[in-house]
Design a protein around this motif. Structure first.
Motif, mmCIF file in Angstrom:
data_model
loop_
_atom_site.group_PDB
_atom_site.id
_atom_site.type_symbol
_atom_site.label_atom_id
_atom_site.label_comp_id
_atom_site.label_asym_id
_atom_site.label_seq_id
_atom_site.Cartn_x
_atom_site.Cartn_y
_atom_site.Cartn_z
ATOM 1 N N ARG A 1 0.830 -1.209 0.000
ATOM 2 C CA ARG A 1 0.000 0.000 0.000
ATOM 3 C C ARG A 1 0.858 1.250 0.000
ATOM 4 O O ARG A 1 0.543 2.241 -0.674
ATOM 5 N N SER A 2 1.945 1.236 0.741
ATOM 6 C CA SER A 2 2.841 2.383 0.768
ATOM 7 C C SER A 2 3.423 2.642 -0.616
ATOM 8 O O SER A 2 3.462 3.791 -1.084
ATOM 9 N N TRP A 3 3.855 1.572 -1.276
ATOM 10 C CA TRP A 3 4.404 1.723 -2.631
ATOM 11 C C TRP A 3 3.333 2.202 -3.608
ATOM 12 O O TRP A 3 3.548 3.153 -4.357
ATOM 13 N N PHE A 4 2.174 1.545 -3.598
ATOM 14 C CA PHE A 4 1.130 1.846 -4.574
ATOM 15 C C PHE A 4 0.606 3.272 -4.418
ATOM 16 O O PHE A 4 0.507 4.022 -5.400
ATOM 17 N N LEU A 5 0.279 3.662 -3.198
ATOM 18 C CA LEU A 5 -0.242 5.006 -2.980
ATOM 19 C C LEU A 5 0.821 6.053 -3.307
ATOM 20 O O LEU A 5 0.510 7.119 -3.840
ATOM 21 N N GLY A 6 2.087 5.760 -2.995
ATOM 22 C CA GLY A 6 3.153 6.683 -3.362
ATOM 23 C C GLY A 6 3.252 6.861 -4.866
ATOM 24 O O GLY A 6 3.493 7.972 -5.371
ATOM 25 N N ALA A 7 3.041 5.767 -5.607
ATOM 26 C CA ALA A 7 3.149 5.820 -7.065
ATOM 27 C C ALA A 7 2.029 6.638 -7.698
ATOM 28 O O ALA A 7 2.258 7.394 -8.646
ATOM 29 N N ILE A 8 0.810 6.513 -7.177
ATOM 30 C CA ILE A 8 -0.295 7.227 -7.822
ATOM 31 C C ILE A 8 -0.475 8.643 -7.283
ATOM 32 O O ILE A 8 -1.209 9.439 -7.890
ATOM 33 N N GLU A 9 0.164 8.975 -6.173
ATOM 34 C CA GLU A 9 0.001 10.317 -5.621
ATOM 35 C C GLU A 9 0.959 11.326 -6.259
ATOM 36 O O GLU A 9 0.867 12.523 -5.994
ATOM 37 N N THR A 10 1.865 10.869 -7.097
ATOM 38 C CA THR A 10 2.847 11.783 -7.694
ATOM 39 C C THR A 10 2.207 12.885 -8.535
ATOM 40 O O THR A 10 2.553 14.054 -8.383
ATOM 41 N N PRO A 11 1.262 12.575 -9.443
ATOM 42 C CA PRO A 11 0.604 13.659 -10.188
ATOM 43 C C PRO A 11 -0.201 14.557 -9.253
ATOM 44 O O PRO A 11 -0.522 14.170 -8.131
ATOM 45 N N SER A 12 -0.563 15.731 -9.739
ATOM 46 C CA SER A 12 -1.260 16.689 -8.874
ATOM 47 C C SER A 12 -2.775 16.575 -8.936
ATOM 48 O O SER A 12 -3.454 16.666 -7.913
ATOM 49 N N ALA A 13 -3.347 16.371 -10.121
ATOM 50 C CA ALA A 13 -4.793 16.362 -10.278
ATOM 51 C C ALA A 13 -5.371 14.973 -9.965
ATOM 52 O O ALA A 13 -4.737 13.960 -10.257
ATOM 53 N N PRO A 14 -6.580 14.915 -9.388
ATOM 54 C CA PRO A 14 -7.190 13.627 -9.052
ATOM 55 C C PRO A 14 -7.294 12.689 -10.247
ATOM 56 O O PRO A 14 -7.009 11.488 -10.132
ATOM 57 N N ARG A 15 -7.720 13.202 -11.405
ATOM 58 C CA ARG A 15 -7.851 12.324 -12.581
ATOM 59 C C ARG A 15 -6.488 11.781 -13.000
ATOM 60 O O ARG A 15 -6.364 10.611 -13.394
ATOM 61 N N GLU A 16 -5.465 12.593 -12.906
ATOM 62 C CA GLU A 16 -4.120 12.131 -13.274
ATOM 63 C C GLU A 16 -3.638 11.051 -12.308
ATOM 64 O O GLU A 16 -2.936 10.115 -12.706
ATOM 65 N N LYS A 17 -4.009 11.172 -11.042
ATOM 66 C CA LYS A 17 -3.644 10.140 -10.066
ATOM 67 C C LYS A 17 -4.307 8.813 -10.435
ATOM 68 O O LYS A 17 -3.685 7.749 -10.374
ATOM 69 N N LEU A 18 -5.585 8.884 -10.816
ATOM 70 C CA LEU A 18 -6.294 7.679 -11.215
ATOM 71 C C LEU A 18 -5.700 7.079 -12.490
ATOM 72 O O LEU A 18 -5.605 5.852 -12.628
ATOM 73 N N ASP A 19 -5.313 7.935 -13.413
ATOM 74 C CA ASP A 19 -4.699 7.458 -14.657
ATOM 75 C C ASP A 19 -3.335 6.814 -14.415
ATOM 76 O O ASP A 19 -2.817 6.115 -15.291
ATOM 77 N N ALA A 20 -2.742 7.063 -13.246
ATOM 78 C CA ALA A 20 -1.420 6.508 -12.938
ATOM 79 C C ALA A 20 -1.491 5.087 -12.373
ATOM 80 O O ALA A 20 -0.453 4.438 -12.209
ATOM 81 N N ILE A 21 -2.706 4.585 -12.102
ATOM 82 C CA ILE A 21 -2.841 3.287 -11.439
ATOM 83 C C ILE A 21 -2.233 2.156 -12.258
ATOM 84 O O ILE A 21 -1.365 1.401 -11.772
#
Length: 223
Positions: A73-93
């Protein structure tokens, strides 16, 4: 994600060595196929030490799942939180999952694997798995709501199903590109629920040097 092999066993505690050994063997061979003797031999400890620390193999399995869950969870959330916008975070999954799938040590999800190889009426491992999934889906739901989804929890559940499917498919096929297909499906769901992602606008920047333009560079800017 799996625990790294200790660089110097003398600098770790018996508990650390048992956890590291159990994690490697569970991920490689499965929980049921890994006996106590194999774990203590791998860890370089006595069987009495294992039972003193963990009481039973079941307690050791739970400790491994809880530790691995926190690490993932630490790795995954760190990976998707890098972008700034919520949609970009979701697109990073799914790009993040694709990188995970490509790791040599990839063996799938420890929770899915654990539930899959135990009796269907087993409850403790199932409870730990649901706790793990609930934590991840909660964050995806928060991002979906911030991105404009009218039913963010439902969208998070749909994305979660795509994640689980990709994780299993990548384990079976050893092909990281299964994440690309899941990514396309996720983007279609996100576009339908939140509206299409904002297109990137090309902006030309002219760098001035003296009396003449020295260079031109295209920069992608998200509005």
């Amino acid at each position: 994600m799996t625990a790294a092999m200790p660089q110097d066993a003398e600098k770790t505690t018996p508990r650390d060595r048992l956890m590291d050994a159990a994690t490697r063997l569970f991920c490689k061979n499965g929980i049921n196929a890994t006996g106590i003797d194999a774990i203590v031999a791998e860890a370089g400890t006595a069987k009495t030490t294992l039972y003193k620390i963990f009481k039973s193999k079941g307690d050791l399995v739970e400790a491994v799942l809880e530790t691995e869950g926190k690490s993932w969870r630490s790795w995954f959330l760190g990976a998707i939180e890098t972008p700034s916008a919520p949609r970009e975070k979701l697109d990073a999954i799914f790009p993040a999952l694709k990188k995970w799938f490509g790791e040599e040590s990839y063996t799938g999800c420890v929770f899915i694997n654990a539930v899959g190889e135990h009796p269907k009426d087993e409850t403790r491992l199932r409870d730990l798995t649901i706790q793990h999934k609930t934590f991840v889906l909660k964050r995806i739901g928060e991002l979906a709501g911030a991105a404009g989804a009218a039913r963010p929890d439902a969208l998070a559940h749909q994305i979660g199903l795509l994640m689980d499917g990709a994780i299993v498919a990548a384990m079976v096929t050893r092909d990281p590109s299964v994440a690309d297909a899941a990514d396309q499906a996720a983007k279609a769901l996100l576009d339908a629920a939140c509206g299409p992602a904002k297109p990137k606008r090309k902006r030309t920047v002219v760098l001035q040097g003296g009396a003449a333009a020295l260079a031109k560079e295209d920069l992608s800017v998200v509005e």
